[in-house]
Design a protein around this motif. Structure first.
Motif, PDB file in Angstrom:
ATOM      1  N   THR A 440       3.867  31.665 -30.711  1.00 31.42           N
ATOM      2  CA  THR A 440       2.321  32.376 -30.794  1.00 31.42           C
ATOM      3  C   THR A 440       2.276  33.166 -29.714  1.00 31.42           C
ATOM      4  OG1 THR A 440       1.220  30.272 -31.585  1.00 31.42           O
ATOM      5  CG2 THR A 440      -0.036  31.506 -30.356  1.00 31.42           C
ATOM      6  N   PRO A 441       1.785  34.486 -30.041  1.00 27.52           N
ATOM      7  CA  PRO A 441       1.887  35.583 -29.063  1.00 27.52           C
ATOM      8  C   PRO A 441       0.706  35.193 -27.857  1.00 27.52           C
ATOM      9  CG  PRO A 441       0.740  36.127 -31.023  1.00 27.52           C
ATOM     10  CD  PRO A 441       1.110  34.720 -31.493  1.00 27.52           C
ATOM     11  N   LEU A 442       1.378  35.519 -26.822  1.00 29.62           N
ATOM     12  CA  LEU A 442       0.673  35.674 -25.511  1.00 29.62           C
ATOM     13  C   LEU A 442       0.667  36.909 -24.889  1.00 29.62           C
ATOM     14  CD1 LEU A 442      -0.819  34.383 -23.174  1.00 29.62           C
ATOM     15  CD2 LEU A 442       1.402  33.839 -21.913  1.00 29.62           C
ATOM     16  N   ARG A 444       1.740  40.819 -25.211  1.00 25.31           N
ATOM     17  CA  ARG A 444       1.558  41.864 -26.076  1.00 25.31           C
ATOM     18  C   ARG A 444       2.807  42.170 -26.875  1.00 25.31           C
ATOM     19  NH1 ARG A 444      -2.950  44.119 -26.899  1.00 25.31           N
ATOM     20  NH2 ARG A 444      -4.792  43.496 -25.323  1.00 25.31           N
ATOM     21  N   LEU A 445       2.656  42.479 -28.260  1.00 25.99           N
ATOM     22  CA  LEU A 445       3.751  42.503 -28.882  1.00 25.99           C
ATOM     23  C   LEU A 445       3.568  43.856 -29.584  1.00 25.99           C
ATOM     24  CD1 LEU A 445       3.632  39.275 -31.133  1.00 25.99           C
ATOM     25  CD2 LEU A 445       5.555  40.147 -29.594  1.00 25.99           C
ATOM     26  N   ALA A 446       5.015  44.383 -30.010  1.00 24.58           N
ATOM     27  CA  ALA A 446       5.309  45.395 -30.740  1.00 24.58           C
ATOM     28  C   ALA A 446       4.179  46.614 -30.704  1.00 24.58           C
ATOM     29  CB  ALA A 446       5.315  44.909 -32.287  1.00 24.58           C
ATOM     30  N   PRO A 537      10.578  28.598 -18.300  1.00 24.13           N
ATOM     31  CA  PRO A 537       9.875  29.934 -18.151  1.00 24.13           C
ATOM     32  C   PRO A 537      10.412  30.910 -19.078  1.00 24.13           C
ATOM     33  CG  PRO A 537      11.707  29.663 -16.599  1.00 24.13           C
ATOM     34  CD  PRO A 537      11.789  28.388 -17.264  1.00 24.13           C
ATOM     35  N   THR A 538       9.806  32.056 -19.029  1.00 26.48           N
ATOM     36  CA  THR A 538      10.232  32.979 -19.996  1.00 26.48           C
ATOM     37  C   THR A 538      10.851  34.127 -19.422  1.00 26.48           C
ATOM     38  OG1 THR A 538       9.444  34.696 -21.731  1.00 26.48           O
ATOM     39  CG2 THR A 538       8.248  34.614 -19.817  1.00 26.48           C
ATOM     40  N   TRP A 539      11.274  35.169 -19.869  1.00 31.97           N
ATOM     41  CA  TRP A 539      12.038  36.320 -19.410  1.00 31.97           C
ATOM     42  C   TRP A 539      11.295  37.462 -18.670  1.00 31.97           C
ATOM     43  CZ3 TRP A 539      12.565  41.068 -22.390  1.00 31.97           C
ATOM     44  CH2 TRP A 539      11.764  41.059 -23.434  1.00 31.97           C
ATOM     45  N   TYR A 615       4.893  32.470 -18.936  1.00 34.87           N
ATOM     46  CA  TYR A 615       4.162  33.115 -19.964  1.00 34.87           C
ATOM     47  C   TYR A 615       4.714  33.130 -21.025  1.00 34.87           C
ATOM     48  CZ  TYR A 615       3.428  34.677 -15.108  1.00 34.87           C
ATOM     49  OH  TYR A 615       3.651  34.752 -13.866  1.00 34.87           O
ATOM     50  N   SER A 616       5.337  31.855 -21.317  1.00 39.59           N
ATOM     51  CA  SER A 616       5.957  31.812 -22.620  1.00 39.59           C
ATOM     52  C   SER A 616       5.346  31.204 -23.614  1.00 39.59           C
ATOM     53  CB  SER A 616       7.000  30.940 -22.306  1.00 39.59           C
ATOM     54  OG  SER A 616       8.038  30.504 -23.377  1.00 39.59           O
ATOM     55  N   SER A 617       5.529  31.261 -24.829  1.00 38.30           N
ATOM     56  CA  SER A 617       4.968  30.697 -26.159  1.00 38.30           C
ATOM     57  C   SER A 617       5.178  29.350 -26.157  1.00 38.30           C
ATOM     58  CB  SER A 617       5.067  31.699 -27.299  1.00 38.30           C
ATOM     59  OG  SER A 617       6.659  31.508 -27.437  1.00 38.30           O
ATOM     60  N   VAL A 618       6.213  28.642 -25.435  1.00 42.36           N
ATOM     61  CA  VAL A 618       6.262  27.205 -25.485  1.00 42.36           C
ATOM     62  C   VAL A 618       5.301  26.302 -25.466  1.00 42.36           C
ATOM     63  CG1 VAL A 618       8.828  27.673 -24.709  1.00 42.36           C
ATOM     64  CG2 VAL A 618       6.970  27.019 -22.956  1.00 42.36           C
ATOM     65  N   PHE A 619       4.349  26.847 -24.508  1.00 47.17           N
ATOM     66  CA  PHE A 619       3.156  25.933 -24.235  1.00 47.17           C
ATOM     67  C   PHE A 619       2.285  25.534 -25.375  1.00 47.17           C
ATOM     68  CE2 PHE A 619       1.512  29.942 -22.165  1.00 47.17           C
ATOM     69  CZ  PHE A 619       0.208  30.134 -22.833  1.00 47.17           C
TER      70      PHE A 619
HETATM   71  N1  C2G Z   1      12.158  29.589 -25.659  1.00 47.64           N
HETATM   72  C1  C2G Z   1      12.895  28.422 -25.160  1.00 47.64           C
HETATM   73  N2  C2G Z   1      13.392  28.458 -23.769  1.00 47.64           N
HETATM   74  C2  C2G Z   1      12.440  29.142 -22.867  1.00 47.64           C
HETATM   75  C3  C2G Z   1      11.902  29.966 -23.235  1.00 47.64           C
HETATM   76  C4  C2G Z   1      11.476  30.113 -24.936  1.00 47.64           C
HETATM   77  O1  C2G Z   1      13.814  28.093 -25.986  1.00 47.64           O
HETATM   78  N3  C2G Z   1      12.633  28.882 -21.724  1.00 47.64           N
HETATM   79  C5  C2G Z   1      11.876  29.894 -27.186  1.00 47.64           C
HETATM   80  C6  C2G Z   1      10.846  29.114 -27.508  1.00 47.64           C
HETATM   81  O2  C2G Z   1      11.055  28.372 -28.882  1.00 47.64           O
HETATM   82  C7  C2G Z   1       9.509  29.896 -27.529  1.00 47.64           C
HETATM   83  C8  C2G Z   1      10.630  31.182 -27.852  1.00 47.64           C
HETATM   84  O3  C2G Z   1      11.738  30.912 -27.303  1.00 47.64           O
HETATM   85  O4  C2G Z   1       8.671  29.751 -28.306  1.00 47.64           O
HETATM   86  C9  C2G Z   1      10.035  32.570 -27.528  1.00 47.64           C
HETATM   87  O5  C2G Z   1       9.879  32.641 -26.268  1.00 47.64           O
HETATM   88  P1  C2G Z   1       8.905  33.289 -25.243  1.00 47.64           P
HETATM   89  O6  C2G Z   1       9.211  32.928 -24.046  1.00 47.64           O
HETATM   90  O7  C2G Z   1       7.426  33.220 -25.986  1.00 47.64           O
HETATM   91  O8  C2G Z   1       9.230  34.901 -24.986  1.00 47.64           O
HETATM   92  P2  C2G Z   1       9.713  35.834 -26.334  1.00 47.64           P
HETATM   93  O9  C2G Z   1      10.980  35.613 -26.916  1.00 47.64           O
HETATM   94  O10 C2G Z   1       9.461  37.228 -25.695  1.00 47.64           O
HETATM   95  O11 C2G Z   1       8.595  35.635 -27.540  1.00 47.64           O
HETATM   96  O12 C2G Z   1       5.205  35.759 -30.221  1.00 47.64           O
HETATM   97  C10 C2G Z   1       5.996  35.333 -29.250  1.00 47.64           C
HETATM   98  C11 C2G Z   1       6.721  36.343 -28.464  1.00 47.64           C
HETATM   99  O13 C2G Z   1       7.421  37.267 -29.175  1.00 47.64           O
HETATM  100  C12 C2G Z   1       7.495  35.892 -27.340  1.00 47.64           C
END
Ligand code: C2G
Length: 708
Positions: A440-442, A444-446, A537-539, A615-619
């Motif tokens: 799920t997008p948190l 901004r995308l594309a 966490p995200t990247w 800020y990851s979509s994991v939540f």
């Molecule tokens: N993910 C994971 N481990 C993490 C972070 C993410 O396995 N530490 C997986 C999850 O399944 C998550 C997906 O990668 O839902 C996407 O990760 P995000 O952190 O949300 O980042 P991104 O890859 O940029 O995608 O619409 C979603 C966005 O495109 C975000």
């Protein structure tokens, strides 16, 4: 001073026209009038123009009742202009403040002076040069035909009586090349043209599709037809040898770049008449200079022999592809993909799966595959995986970018992937591409991103590639109504949206029980007597080693956590799949468990009692479990305001606290029950909004929909 009339034709450019006019009003050369010509724009745009016209008395607005084209609009502008000089601007462009001053002060007794045109997408790589250096001035005599090459009348200052005297006008017959009938004679009748490199004009390149595709992005056949009309017009109207020569060379280049490419995708009978007539007019001695491939093609064209031309052209396309194909191994594979594998019979029951570019066996593709396998569906499966894995079922495993990768993608009727596939994998007719996306997008995308900071690309390239790649998607999975809305807009996706929830979340419904959780914990070798905190966490777009390899700076202080919570908890550290960082966990062996390279995060969700993320979509997925979530958002402002921008207001919507330091994280863990109570209502709202479609059956519903 003497007045410059700036002529600006407008057709539905509401998004850009204000910036354009603002740049004109800011010109340091003050003696101007702006002749705005509304070329039959929509009501909204018309109203906007009327408003703009009120802002400065130097603006004059004229209307054409219906859209008549840029040529007609500029011609009307010329008749309304009262200045000594004319200057043409397109309504989505931008003129830096010194440009007119530089042009005007250097034109002297000449009739025509030109500045430099810079193409830009107006992203942050654009530098608007405000201070002219005045250093570069050139006079073109013979080389004045350079001006023609630009095929545009913008950024040239031209004396109005010169225009009247030679009766210069824009063609109203052709759309794309309307300027040619104006600039050709203009150049011809000026013996010398001055060129000022510092007089810059920013020409907006636009991404398709915007509400109005800009002229140069029209359909290929239209552009070619238009070009040929223009070519014939020039050939008929001017006898001068230099000009004839110039336009012939121009045509031959156009033939090589545009017409040949056109025939690669269309039958040669299309426009054959027009193209051969034009080729028949080119001076034969010019053709002699070209290679044998081009010579043979032109001969067939001049003879108007369609069958022969078709035969030769097919062979030549092949040769051109081959020449490109043997340059690198990847190119060779692409060549095989297009020329051989895609010509083989399509395999009706073959499905290719890929998740996160072959990095893992995970996410939505995994759960779709497992459902199909469990149902014993009569399909053959291929998984793109970089390292060999133990998979259930009988999928063939194939390395990304190997010959077999290209082979299977070419033959399969179905593609299932959770991220983008390379642009060169053209999808065959009759094949279906199920794009599952991965969250799920948190952020901004594309197309919604303002600027792209990732290595190896820039904003415009990223957006354009994204656009082209996503044109191939036939189905897109959406996890909730909110995502449907964002995906439609950010991906410009207008095909079928599958609204059954996320297959990857099925497991959170099917296995959310003590027995399965214990089993999983044992399998993953996580202590069964402790509670589990998952840190995922995200990247960060701007912290990287190289393309696809991101840094991660662990801000969570493991020492502090160990001191305060290790009696009851263990931590699972799960970094994003794009992160290449190796974190040294010496000294924390029984407390922190590294699971970055573990394929499937859904299993980690199941065994954890608390999630910490940022800020990851994991939540969004984790909320299906209704377990507590903490947000460790030490760089919230930078991430939100500079890097990406969010779709939702985190502070308002998220179902847990935003924490900035490790101490705050510890505090929250120690008081997790009170916190959960505090967030109960918010959590419920969040769950209702983002988890409403997930019920454990998403894979089934998706499969039934796509693999009928
Ligand atoms: N993910 C994971 N481990 C993490 C972070 C993410 O396995 N530490 C997986 C999850 O399944 C998550 C997906 O990668 O839902 C996407 O990760 P995000 O952190 O949300 O980042 P991104 O890859 O940029 O995608 O619409 C979603 C966005 O495109 C975000």
């Amino acid at each position: 001073m003497s007045k410059i009339s700036i002529i600006v034709p407008v057709y539905n450019t509401e998004e850009f026209v204000e910036l354009c006019i603002e740049s004109l009003l800011k010109q340091t050369y003050r003696d101007i009038e702006i002749v705005l010509v509304n070329d039959g724009s929509s009501k909204n745009c018309k109203v906007l123009l009327e408003n703009i016209a009120k802002r400065d008395k130097r603006i004059k607005l004229f209307h054409l009742n219906e859209q008549s084209g840029v040529g007609a609009a500029r011609n009307l502008g010329i008749t309304k202009a009262t200045g000594e000089w004319l200057y043409f601007v397109d309504s989505d462009d931008y003129v830096p403040e010194k440009t007119l001053e530089i042009l005007q002060s250097n034109i002297k007794e000449k009739s025509l002076i030109v500045g430099r045109i810079r193409n830009t997408y107006f992203d942050n790589s654009t530098t608007v040069i405000l201070e002219g250096v005045y250093a570069v001035k050139k006079y073109w005599n013979e080389k004045r035909y350079h001006v023609i090459k630009r095929l545009t009348a913008v950024n040239m200052l031209i004396r109005r009586d010169f225009v009247t005297q030679h009766q210069l006008f824009f063609s109203e017959k052709v759309a794309v090349y309307a300027d040619v009938s104006f600039i050709f004679p203009a150049v011809l009748y000026s013996n010398q043209i001055a060129y000022m490199k510092d007089a810059i004009y920013f020409h907006r390149k636009r991404l398709e599709p915007s509400s109005q595709p800009p002229l140069m992005q029209r359909n290929e056949a239209e552009v070619i037809k238009d070009y040929l009309l223009m070519y014939n017009e020039v050939k008929n109207n001017y006898d001068e040898e230099e000009l004839q020569n110039f336009i012939d060379v121009h045509f031959l280049n156009f033939y090589r770049k545009k017409i040949i490419t056109f025939y690669k995708h269309h039958d040669e009978s299309q426009l054959f008449e027009e193209v051969s007539t034009a080729m028949g007019r080119v001076a034969p001695e010019l053709i002699k200079k070209y290679n044998w491939i081009l010579k043979r093609e032109t001969k067939a064209l001049v003879q108007r022999n369609l069958d022969k031309y078709r035969r030769i052209s097919k062979r030549h396309h092949f040769l051109r592809d081959l020449r490109r194909g043997i340059s690198t191994k990847r190119r060779f594979n692409i060549f095989l993909y297009r020329r051989f594998f895609s010509q083989m019979k399509m395999s009706e029951r073959l499905v290719v799966f890929e998740s996160f570019a072959g990095k893992s066996y995970s996410d939505n593709p995994k759960y779709i595959y497992e459902y199909m396998t469990k149902q014993n569906m009569n399909f053959k499966f291929v998984w793109i995986l970089n390292g060999k894995k133990k998979l259930p079922g009988s999928a063939i495993q194939v390395k990304r970018f190997s010959i077999r990768y290209f082979y299977y993608f070419a033959r399969a009727k179905y593609w299932v992937s959770n991220s983008r596939l390379p642009k060169y994998l053209d999808k065959r007719e009759g094949a279906f591409y199920l794009q599952t996306w991965h969250g799920t997008p948190l952020k901004r995308l594309a197309q919604d991103m303002d600027a792209v900071y990732m290595p190896g690309t820039n904003t415009q390239r990223y957006k354009r590639n994204f656009y082209e790649q996503s044109r191939r998607w036939d189905y897109l999975i959406s996890p909730n109504p909110y995502s449907t809305k964002v995906f439609r807009q950010a991906f410009l996706f207008n095909k079928e949206m599958l609204e059954h929830g996320y297959p990857r979340n099925d497991i959170l419904y099917q296995k959310n029980n003590q027995k399965d959780i214990m089993k999983l914990k044992r399998k993953l070798k996580i202590p069964v007597d402790k509670k589990v905190i998952l840190y995922a966490p995200t990247w960060r777009d701007d912290e990287f080693y190289g393309k696809g390899a991101y840094k991660f700076n662990l801000k969570l202080e493991l020492d502090t956590l160990q001191q305060h919570i290790s009696k009851d908890y263990v931590i699972i550290l799960r970094l994003h799949y794009l992160i290449a960082e190796h974190i040294d966990l010496t000294g924390y062996e029984d407390f922190v468990f590294e699971f970055t390279s573990h394929d499937d995060i859904a299993e980690l969700y199941l065994i954890s009692d608390i999630l910490i993320t940022d800020y990851s979509s994991v939540f969004f997925d984790y909320a299906n479990l209704k377990r507590p979530i903490l947000f460790f958002t030490y760089d919230l402002e930078k991430y939100r305001d500079t890097l990406r921008g969010f779709y939702i207001d985190m502070e308002k919507e998220i179902p847990g606290p935003l924490l900035m330091t490790t101490d705050e994280v510890v505090e929250a863990i120690l008081n997790i029950d009170t916190l959960s109570e505090k967030y109960e209502e918010k959590y419920k709202q969040f769950h209702d909004k983002y988890c409403m479609w997930d019920d454990g059956n998403a894979a089934e519903k998706t499969v039934q929909h796509v693999f009928k």
